[in-house]
Design an enzyme around this catalytic site. Structure first.
Site, short mmCIF file in Angstrom:
data_model
loop_
_atom_site.label_atom_id
_atom_site.label_comp_id
_atom_site.label_asym_id
_atom_site.label_seq_id
_atom_site.Cartn_x
_atom_site.Cartn_y
_atom_site.Cartn_z
N LYS A 136 9.48 15.12 4.40
CA LYS A 136 8.66 14.26 4.06
C LYS A 136 9.41 14.29 2.15
O LYS A 136 9.96 15.35 1.90
CB LYS A 136 6.80 15.12 3.14
CG LYS A 136 6.27 13.94 3.18
CD LYS A 136 5.32 12.99 4.04
CE LYS A 136 4.95 11.83 3.66
NZ LYS A 136 4.39 11.77 4.97
N ASP A 176 4.19 6.30 3.12
CA ASP A 176 3.02 6.47 3.00
C ASP A 176 2.25 6.70 1.97
O ASP A 176 2.28 5.18 1.31
CB ASP A 176 3.23 8.26 3.01
CG ASP A 176 2.52 9.14 3.01
OD1 ASP A 176 1.46 9.44 3.80
OD2 ASP A 176 2.07 10.03 1.72
P1 NDP Z 1 -2.75 4.17 1.42
O1 NDP Z 1 -1.60 4.22 -0.15
O2 NDP Z 1 -2.41 2.47 2.14
O3 NDP Z 1 -3.80 4.26 0.50
C1 NDP Z 1 -4.72 5.58 0.30
C2 NDP Z 1 -6.24 5.29 0.14
O4 NDP Z 1 -6.49 5.96 0.16
C3 NDP Z 1 -6.92 4.17 -0.97
O5 NDP Z 1 -7.79 3.84 -0.24
C4 NDP Z 1 -6.56 5.33 -1.53
O6 NDP Z 1 -7.84 5.02 -3.14
C5 NDP Z 1 -7.25 6.69 -1.43
N1 NDP Z 1 -7.10 8.44 -2.00
C6 NDP Z 1 -5.96 8.29 -2.44
N2 NDP Z 1 -6.24 9.46 -2.71
C7 NDP Z 1 -7.09 10.05 -2.89
C8 NDP Z 1 -8.71 10.37 -3.32
N3 NDP Z 1 -7.29 11.87 -3.87
N4 NDP Z 1 -9.70 10.73 -3.38
C9 NDP Z 1 -9.82 9.70 -2.20
N5 NDP Z 1 -9.13 8.96 -1.48
C10 NDP Z 1 -8.25 8.27 -2.24
O7 NDP Z 1 -2.37 5.04 2.27
P2 NDP Z 1 -2.47 5.04 3.56
O8 NDP Z 1 -3.18 4.75 4.35
O9 NDP Z 1 -1.03 4.74 3.42
O10 NDP Z 1 -2.36 7.32 4.23
C11 NDP Z 1 -3.59 7.38 3.84
C12 NDP Z 1 -3.40 8.89 4.71
O11 NDP Z 1 -2.79 8.83 5.91
C13 NDP Z 1 -2.65 10.06 4.29
O12 NDP Z 1 -3.01 11.11 4.02
C14 NDP Z 1 -1.05 10.03 4.17
O13 NDP Z 1 -0.83 10.95 4.90
C15 NDP Z 1 -1.85 9.98 5.88
N6 NDP Z 1 -0.89 9.32 7.03
C16 NDP Z 1 -0.39 7.68 6.84
C17 NDP Z 1 0.76 7.16 8.05
C18 NDP Z 1 1.03 5.68 7.38
O14 NDP Z 1 1.78 5.54 8.42
N7 NDP Z 1 0.77 4.97 5.96
C19 NDP Z 1 0.57 7.86 9.16
C20 NDP Z 1 0.44 9.44 9.20
C21 NDP Z 1 -0.49 9.83 8.39
P3 NDP Z 1 -7.45 3.84 -4.39
O15 NDP Z 1 -6.82 3.16 -4.42
O16 NDP Z 1 -8.08 4.97 -5.28
O17 NDP Z 1 -6.31 5.05 -4.60
#
Ligand code: NDP
Length: 457
Positions: A136, A176
């Site tokens: 990572k 991510d």
């Molecule tokens: P994105 O960047 O596309 O979206 C993240 C989302 O989470 C946004 O809506 C963001 O809101 C919100 N967010 C981030 N930090 C916080 C916080 N501290 N409190 C509240 N909301 C928060 O990320 P992904 O959708 O790709 O990833 C989401 C999760 O899934 C993560 O844990 C990632 O590690 C996991 N994951 C992702 C994969 C992938 O293929 N993308 C694969 C496996 C796991 P805002 O816009 O306000 O920041």
């Protein structure tokens, strides 16, 4: 000691000594301690009568990254100011394949968070059945509010250091939080320029330059396939279920879409400003609107309430107080507390599927387990993303592209196989399957046995 963990004296003693050592060697890294605890607490009972793992210090070695790379990322903003961020790559475990795992760009990024993610990734990748090790990386860079040119300059500077440590047979990063198609494009372009090689060194690429069909959808869709399998295993179905989803990024919006396709009702989405609630269930049109809002427009989820009369916005809160049947936390780590878990249980929630990485705090996990709520842990639930990344690597090596239908079927089958591996190791004499133990043990066995074969390396 938590409910989901060791309950015999010998394992409990080992576990306590082991965790003391982990904390001493990794001071000030609470997320990493939490991730190691969550895995080790289910592995110790499993290996208690298997001395070969103890004699070879397998769990100790697994908790030590093979390599950590830590570097300076200087770049210039649009006003001409020089800015400096911190870049990382944690190459955690390559026992069963090249390091593989995402890059995260978020101001909260630090070594503890990346070690927790890299450690988890090792078990997750093993569960997919594909030959991928765990890694990572990322930077404490905040892409929010930055222009495209600033993001491009940052990505180019980041890869100008990282390129020497990665490669299609060594370490293959992906996206991510904060790293989507735009960032992968900039990084791949710079890698290609520096090395003069067009190889599958990054996944999540655009379809025009080696990306895979279904990669964008894979994590969210896969999470809901896993939920569907959990419910089916317990003689239930997703049809008609009211589902709470947090986040509004890649994972959350595709999870919502798949819930809808399978006949359920996605009620909520959120971002760091609050959550939106649609009591009728979000429609495809509304989900598409959110994808556009949080993607190209880089807007705030609150805007959905101005756009659609049947949606309300709840500032600075999370969706877990809304009555529902299932919850799919899809935003970030530690976003479901023990108090929120108690509320979900009181409201009669039947199943939790962790689509984000480690979204439930340990006491929340314990509460779900104790209450007999079906609990799907992240390393199994969200493994579809890295699974399709693995298939992107295969397509890149063979210089071919597979059809979307083939990839859709492969993803669905992969999630069913991961589910079934969890059941194999987590089935209890009575009560629901312990998916947490099942996922950890199934992921552990393959990596541990490969490590045994290599001797002490
Ligand atoms: P994105 O960047 O596309 O979206 C993240 C989302 O989470 C946004 O809506 C963001 O809101 C919100 N967010 C981030 N930090 C916080 C916080 N501290 N409190 C509240 N909301 C928060 O990320 P992904 O959708 O790709 O990833 C989401 C999760 O899934 C993560 O844990 C990632 O590690 C996991 N994951 C992702 C994969 C992938 O293929 N993308 C694969 C496996 C796991 P805002 O816009 O306000 O920041």
């Amino acid at each position: 000691m938590s409910k989901s963990s060791v309950n015999d004296t010998k394992s409990a003693e080992y576990m306590e000594r082991y965790m003391e050592g982990v904390k001493k060697r990794n001071p000030g890294e609470p997320e990493f301690h939490q991730a190691v605890y969550e895995v080790a607490s289910t592995i110790f009972p499993y290996i208690k009568d298997k001395p070969v793992y103890h004699q070879n210090q397998i769990l100790e070695r697994m908790a030590e990254p093979e390599r950590v790379i830590y570097f300076r990322v200087p770049w210039t903003d649009d006003a001409g100011n020089v800015r400096t961020n911190r870049g990382f790559r944690v190459q955690f475990n390559s026992a069963i394949g090249p390091y593989k795992g995402g890059l995260r760009f978020h101001p909260s990024v630090n070594l503890s968070i990346l070690k927790f993610l890299g450690y988890e990734q090792t078990f997750k990748n093993s569960l997919t059945g594909l030959p991928m090790g765990g890694g990572k990386g990322g930077a404490n860079f905040n892409p929010k509010g930055k222009s495209d040119n600033e993001v491009m300059r940052f990505c180019q500077s980041f890869i100008t250091e990282l390129y020497r440590h990665i490669g299609e047979d060594t370490d293959v990063p992906a996206g991510d939080i904060g790293v989507g198609g735009r960032e992968i494009g900039y990084m791949f372009g710079q890698y290609k320029r520096i090395t003069n090689k067009f190889v599958g060194v990054l996944t999540g690429k655009g379809l025009e330059f080696g990306g895979s069909q279904m990669r964008t959808e894979a994590t969210g869709y896969g999470a809901i396939f896993f939920l569907q399998n959990m419910l089916k295993e317990h003689r239930d179905t997703i049809e008609g279920k009211r589902v709470l989803i947090s986040g509004s990024g890649n994972v959350a919006t595709h999870a919502a879409e798949k819930v809808l396709q399978l006949g359920g009702n996605p009620l909520t989405l959120s971002d760091s400003g609050g959550f939106i609630h649609c009591p009728d269930g979000l429609t495809q049109e509304q989900i598409d609107w959110v994808k556009e809002l949080k993607g190209a427009r880089r807007g705030r989820i609150s805007e959905a309430a101005d756009q659609f009369p049947n949606i309300t916005f709840h500032e600075k809160s999370r969706p877990w107080g809304v009555e529902a049947d299932c919850a799919v936390p899809s935003a970030t780590q530690n976003e479901v507390s023990a108090a929120e878990a108690a509320g979900l249980i009181k409201n009669g929630v039947k199943a939790i599927a962790e689509a984000a990485n480690m979204p439930c705090e340990q006491p929340a996990v314990d509460a779900f387990t104790e209450a007999g709520v079906l609990f799907g842990p992240a390393k199994a639930v969200n493994a579809g993303g890295v699974g399709v990344s693995g298939l992107e690597m295969s397509q890149n090596s063979g210089r071919i592209s597979w059809e979307p239908d083939r990839l859709r079927a492969l993803l669905e089958n992969m999630m069913r196989d991961i589910h079934d591996s969890c059941v194999q190791y987590g089935k209890a004499d009575e009560g629901p399957v312990n998916y947490l133990a099942g996922a950890n043990i199934a992921g552990f066995v393959k990596v541990a046995d490969a490590m045994l074969s290599y001797g002490h390396v």
